[in-house]
Design an enzyme around this catalytic site. Structure first.
Site, PDB file in Angstrom:
ATOM      1  N   CYS A   1     -30.717  81.580   8.696  1.00 45.10           N
ATOM      2  CA  CYS A   1     -30.026  80.767   7.694  1.00 45.10           C
ATOM      3  C   CYS A   1     -30.998  79.734   7.148  1.00 45.10           C
ATOM      4  CB  CYS A   1     -28.834  80.069   8.340  1.00 45.10           C
ATOM      5  SG  CYS A   1     -27.934  78.995   7.209  1.00 45.10           S
TER       6      CYS A   1
ATOM      7  N   HIS B   1     -21.732  85.990   5.905  1.00 40.28           N
ATOM      8  CA  HIS B   1     -22.510  84.780   6.187  1.00 40.28           C
ATOM      9  C   HIS B   1     -22.217  83.692   5.148  1.00 40.28           C
ATOM     10  CE1 HIS B   1     -26.443  82.819   7.571  1.00 40.28           C
ATOM     11  NE2 HIS B   1     -26.129  82.148   6.493  1.00 40.28           N
ATOM     12  N   GLU B   2     -22.262  84.063   3.873  1.00 41.59           N
ATOM     13  CA  GLU B   2     -22.069  83.074   2.799  1.00 41.59           C
ATOM     14  C   GLU B   2     -20.620  82.587   2.736  1.00 41.59           C
ATOM     15  OE1 GLU B   2     -24.644  81.761   1.662  1.00 41.59           O
ATOM     16  OE2 GLU B   2     -25.933  83.316   2.473  1.00 41.59           O
TER      17      GLU B   2
ATOM     18  N   HIS C   1     -19.952  80.036   5.410  1.00 41.03           N
ATOM     19  CA  HIS C   1     -20.498  78.723   5.049  1.00 41.03           C
ATOM     20  C   HIS C   1     -19.430  77.863   4.360  1.00 41.03           C
ATOM     21  CE1 HIS C   1     -24.723  78.098   5.798  1.00 41.03           C
ATOM     22  NE2 HIS C   1     -25.080  79.274   5.311  1.00 41.03           N
TER      23      HIS C   1
HETATM   24 ZN    ZN Z   1     -26.808  80.335   5.729  1.00 46.50          ZN
END
Ligand code: ZN
Length: 217
Positions: free
Chosen positions: A129, A171-172, A175
């Site tokens: 990340c 993943h995004e 976030h």
């Molecule tokens: Zn990330």
């Protein structure tokens, strides 16, 4: 469209314009690192708070910042902005047999993204990340997802994603609810990028890493 009643939030629009300006001509913003409270915020859904002009400039700046990092995804929280949007882009590399199933994932902005598993299959690979610079760790992810998001015109998209693009999308999206990949990674797999290259890069499947470092796959 982002709702007929969508109204530009002048204060937020001004803040975003100011933020974009700090990127200068290069349009590159600093990426905030783990420990910054904004990375742990539940973001606000985007429903037209920015003028179209500002939104497009923001997307462009995030895209440039992501490419320069370099990365394959960048969430708004990573530039210090608590709005539910991210940019993604990845391309096939040399090795077609890569078990991570890296595939073409053309550039786009994902606004108000959500996902749910589309099968019960999972995959465990090293992941990194831009907000946890210099490290990677093994993270188990859904292999297939049903992804949904709005584009910059407010049009809702629904698509089934598989392999590496599915991982990037998860993943995004995570976030944007204040989650970092490390929260649910195999903590004993945590490795510096340098050690990843020295020890664990030959085979993307982390079987040997699991044995030597002592974590379950
Ligand atoms: Zn990330």
């Amino acid at each position: 469209m982002f709702g007929k009643n969508a109204k530009v939030d002048l204060e937020l629009n001004r803040i975003v314009e100011q933020l974009i300006k700090t990127g200068g001509k290069e349009k590159i913003l600093p990426i905030v690192q783990a420990g910054e409270p904004v990375l742990r915020q539940q973001t606000i859904a985007y429903n037209g708070q920015l003028s179209k002009h500002t939104l497009l400039k923001l997307i462009d700046t995030m895209h440039t910042t992501m490419l320069e990092a370099p990365g394959v995804g960048l969430a708004a929280t990573q530039i210090g902005l608590g709005l539910a949007l991210a940019v993604v882009e990845d391309h096939v590399r040399d090795d077609e047999d890569d078990p991570r199933e890296i595939a073409e994932f053309p550039f786009h902005v994902i606004i108000n993204p959500t996902y749910k598993p589309a099968s019960d299959k999972t995959a465990s690979f090293f992941e990194g990340c831009l907000s946890f610079d210099g490290y990677q760790a093994v993270r188990k992810r859904w292999l297939d997802i049903e992804a949904e998001w709005d584009d910059e015109d407010g049009k809702r998209h629904k698509e089934r994603l598989h392999g590496w693009p599915a991982r990037i999308f998860q993943h995004e999206t995570d976030h944007l609810s204040g989650e970092l990949y490390i929260d649910r990674a195999e903590i004993r797999s945590l490795t510096t990028t340098e050690n990843l290259e020295d020890y664990w890069c030959n085979d993307p499947v982390p079987t040997e890493a699991a044995e030597e470092l002592g974590f379950a796959l």
